[in-house]
Structures are given as C-alpha cells and as structure tokens.
Design a protein around this motif. Structure first.
Motif, PDB file in Angstrom:
ATOM      1  N   ARG A 132      19.774 -43.450  25.661  1.00 18.74           N
ATOM      2  CA  ARG A 132      20.364 -42.324  26.384  1.00 18.74           C
ATOM      3  C   ARG A 132      19.027 -41.580  27.162  1.00 18.74           C
ATOM      4  O   ARG A 132      19.316 -41.157  28.062  1.00 18.74           O
ATOM      5  CB  ARG A 132      20.849 -41.314  25.462  1.00 18.74           C
TER       6      ARG A 132
ATOM      7  N   SER B 197      23.940 -41.178  29.213  1.00 17.58           N
ATOM      8  CA  SER B 197      23.318 -40.184  29.554  1.00 17.58           C
ATOM      9  C   SER B 197      24.096 -38.872  30.081  1.00 17.58           C
ATOM     10  O   SER B 197      23.795 -37.798  29.808  1.00 17.58           O
ATOM     11  CB  SER B 197      22.041 -40.522  30.588  1.00 17.58           C
TER      12      SER B 197
ATOM     13  N   GLU C 107      27.373 -38.703  27.750  1.00 16.93           N
ATOM     14  CA  GLU C 107      26.973 -38.645  26.204  1.00 16.93           C
ATOM     15  C   GLU C 107      28.198 -39.298  25.571  1.00 16.93           C
ATOM     16  O   GLU C 107      28.469 -38.973  24.300  1.00 16.93           O
ATOM     17  CB  GLU C 107      26.752 -37.421  25.759  1.00 16.93           C
TER      18      GLU C 107
END
Length: 317
Positions: free
Chosen positions: A295, A142, A145
């Motif tokens: 994510r 998150s 990435e």
C-alpha cells in the motif's frame, strides 16, 4: 503475452509499413499503430468488467487474448503481401554466425540518434510500466484500501471491487485519450513543420506530472486517481509513435542513398529498451516492497516513474 505480442508481432509490422511508406509518411504511419492500440486497450479494459475480481479468472482471460491474437495473425496472413527476398545464387555461403554478426554490424553502423532514442525509451518505460503493470494494484490497495483475499461481502472486499471497477473505467478513458492524442499527433505532423521531438517531449512531461500527482496528492480521491491514470498514457502514445517513425525515416533516406539499412533490427532495439525499462521498474518496486507494505510502496513506485519521465522529457528535447 503482452511482451510477446509487442516484440514478435509489432516489430515486423512496423518494418513492413516503413518499407511501403514514403519519406513524409513515415512518422504519421507509425502513429497509426497507436490508433489501433487504443482500440485494443479500450476492448481490454472493457473485458475486465465481466468479472468482479479479474485475477481470479486469469485462465479465461488469457485464453481469450490468445484466441484474439490468433485471429489477428490469421487476418494478417490473408491480407498483407510482401515480396520475399531472393538470395543471389552466386553469393558466397554465409557462416552460421552470420545472423549474430549482422545484428552486431547493424548496431555498430546505426546513427547516434538511435542510441539517444533508446535511452529516452528506457526511461519512458520505467514510468509506463509503473502504470501498466501496477496501476490496478495502486487503485485497489492504495486508493481504495481494498484486499483481494478479504471475506466475500466484507468492506475490504467491496473496496477491492470498487478499485478494480475504477481502474477499468480509468482504462477506458485512457484509451479514448490515447486515440484522440494519436490522431492529433498525425494532424500536427502532417499539417505543420513542427519537429517530432517537440511533439514527443510534451507527451512525456504530461505523464511525468500525472505520476508525481498520483504519488503525492491523490490519496483516496477516486476521480483524481482516474484523471491521473488517464493522463499517464501520453508518454506511451509518444514512445510508440515518434521514435519508431524517426528510425523509419532515417533508414528510408539511407536506402535511397544506397547505404545498408536495418529497419527491423533497429526497431527491435527500441522494443528491447521497453523491456529494459520494465525490468528496472519491477526490480525497483521489489526493492521498495522489501522495506514497506504494498500500500505504501506503490505511490513510491509512481514517484520513481515521474522522476524517470522528467529525465526522459529532458532527453527528448
């Protein structure tokens, strides 16, 4: 391995310390466990930096942890001394169901405070689990990435590595704060008349704020993410210190009054509430991930952690 260590090793150790400590030492001595946990956590987060992708070297890491646990248990057997209980030869023979009935009786005769602490412990550990188990994935997926299975040398692979390194550095900062907070709690409890719950509740609220900020504000800011991860340890510091100390104090007083006590069983109940909170968090994340990507799911899990700990902080007051 963490759950085995906590539930099988920690509970007898806590009960042993509770038996040996005086009334005014019960809560501070339970905080001492957090001091040693902080040292162990710092070592663990440092070990993570050995490998670029730690999850690809789980066998080596787990073998190292098992060896370390074995060494610690060996030291315990060499140092700790406890007078074994001797059965009264004239006592009637206990039935095979006696151990189960003893547990039931201990739960039935426990003070209402134990159930209150158990409920707060469960809520606190919904939040703690979101960080302890899924914190690294939040950093790698998150915040940075990255992607573990990306091609070597690719930007996504490098981002994943950067996320692991940031998580490890955050864990070291977290461990230092855990140590400092535990020592501060000991000083506060020894030198002031402040009630333990007024120490516990602020610890929980700090973690709740950290979780909510991580879920809604951090985004891709690495230093902000590390700061939130560091502060998220505060509910864990409180949950491994105050509830166990209160249970030990109550049982010590009951023992002096000639009442039956069950310190180890009641501490085991608090540890069971830790695992209940872990399962609720895990199932909740699985439910969220069934409807969105990892994510996007991880920040939502942290928001759930923040809400649970706000409720826990209210209950702690």
């Amino acid at each position: 391995i963490m759950d085995v260590t906590i539930n099988i090793l920690q509970t007898p150790h806590r009960a042993l310390v509770a038996d040996l400590a005086e009334d005014d030492q019960q809560v501070p001595m339970q905080v001492v466990f957090v001091v040693f946990m902080a040292m162990g956590n710092f070592l663990a987060f440092s070990i993570m930096q050995i490998f670029e992708v730690p999850v690809e070297h789980m066998f080596e890491l787990m073998m190292g942890i098992c060896l370390l646990n074995t060494v610690c248990i060996g030291i315990q057997f060499m140092v700790a001394k406890e007078t074994p209980l001797e059965r009264d030869p004239n006592a009637p023979k206990a039935s095979k169901c006696a151990p189960v009935m003893n547990v039931v009786e201990a739960v039935k005769s426990s003070p209402g405070l134990l159930y209150h602490l158990a409920a707060v412990q469960c809520l606190v550990w919904i939040g703690n689990t979101a960080w302890n188990i899924y914190g690294e994935m939040w950093f790698t997926h998150s915040v940075f990435e990255g992607r573990q299975k990306a091609a070597p040398g690719s930007l996504e692979r490098q981002a994943y590595h950067n996320g692991v390194r940031a998580f490890s550095h955050g864990g070291q900062c977290r461990s230092v704060l855990q140590l400092v907070a535990a020592l501060a709690i000991i000083v506060i409890l020894i030198n002031t008349t402040l009630r333990p719950r007024l120490v516990y509740a602020p610890c929980i609220f700090i973690g709740a704020v950290a979780s909510i900020l991580a879920a809604s504000v951090v985004g891709h800011q690495a230093m902000f993410a590390i700061a939130c991860f560091t502060l998220s340890v505060m509910p864990e510091v409180g949950s491994f210190a105050i509830p166990f100390g209160l249970v030990a104090t109550l049982n010590k007083r009951a023992e002096k009054e000639g009442k039956p006590v069950s310190t180890a069983l009641q501490m085991s109940l608090l540890n069971c509430c830790v695992t209940v909170g872990q399962q609720i968090c895990t199932l909740s994340l699985a439910f969220i991930m069934g409807r969105t990507s990892m994510r996007e799911a991880l920040p939502r899990a942290l928001m759930l952690a923040g809400v649970a700990q706000v409720m826990a902080g209210g209950g702690g007051l």
